[in-house]
Motif scaffolding. Sequence first.
Motif, mmCIF file in Angstrom:
data_model
loop_
_atom_site.group_PDB
_atom_site.id
_atom_site.type_symbol
_atom_site.label_atom_id
_atom_site.label_comp_id
_atom_site.label_asym_id
_atom_site.label_seq_id
_atom_site.Cartn_x
_atom_site.Cartn_y
_atom_site.Cartn_z
ATOM 1 N N UNK A 47 -29.816 7.766 -3.845
ATOM 2 C CA UNK A 47 -29.230 7.549 -5.175
ATOM 3 C C UNK A 47 -30.166 8.064 -6.266
ATOM 4 N N UNK A 48 -29.602 8.713 -7.281
ATOM 5 C CA UNK A 48 -30.433 9.246 -8.374
ATOM 6 C C UNK A 48 -30.929 8.124 -9.282
ATOM 7 N N UNK A 51 -28.706 7.014 -14.928
ATOM 8 C CA UNK A 51 -28.370 8.001 -15.942
ATOM 9 C C UNK A 51 -28.353 9.430 -15.437
ATOM 10 N N UNK A 52 -28.810 9.646 -14.210
ATOM 11 C CA UNK A 52 -28.791 10.997 -13.647
ATOM 12 C C UNK A 52 -27.659 11.120 -12.643
ATOM 13 N N UNK A 53 -27.080 12.308 -12.578
ATOM 14 C CA UNK A 53 -25.993 12.568 -11.645
ATOM 15 C C UNK A 53 -26.569 12.928 -10.267
#
Length: 95
Positions: A47-48, A51-53
């Motif tokens: 998982x990033x 807030x990051x894709x």
Amino acid sequence: MAATTGQAALLVLLLVTLGGAAKAQPPRGTCGAQLSQLAPCARYSVPPMPGQALPAPGPECCSALGSVSRDCACGAIDIINSLPAKCGLPRVSCQ
């Protein structure tokens, strides 16, 4: 084989669980050999940061994932899904 990001993450988790199967050289064509080729997918299955894709998998990952047979992928997912119970932990639900 088309697979979801969740399936790819589970397969990479199994790879890690097996203790570095990517370093081992199992006989070509076995499920272990197929899963050991998933190392290029590792960065796409974590998982990033908030807030990051999640990045789209690269061609090496897609090629490796495409070479994993359905039986191998399903077996790996079944093993991963059975681990919490074998460890006395509750089953993980992502829904």
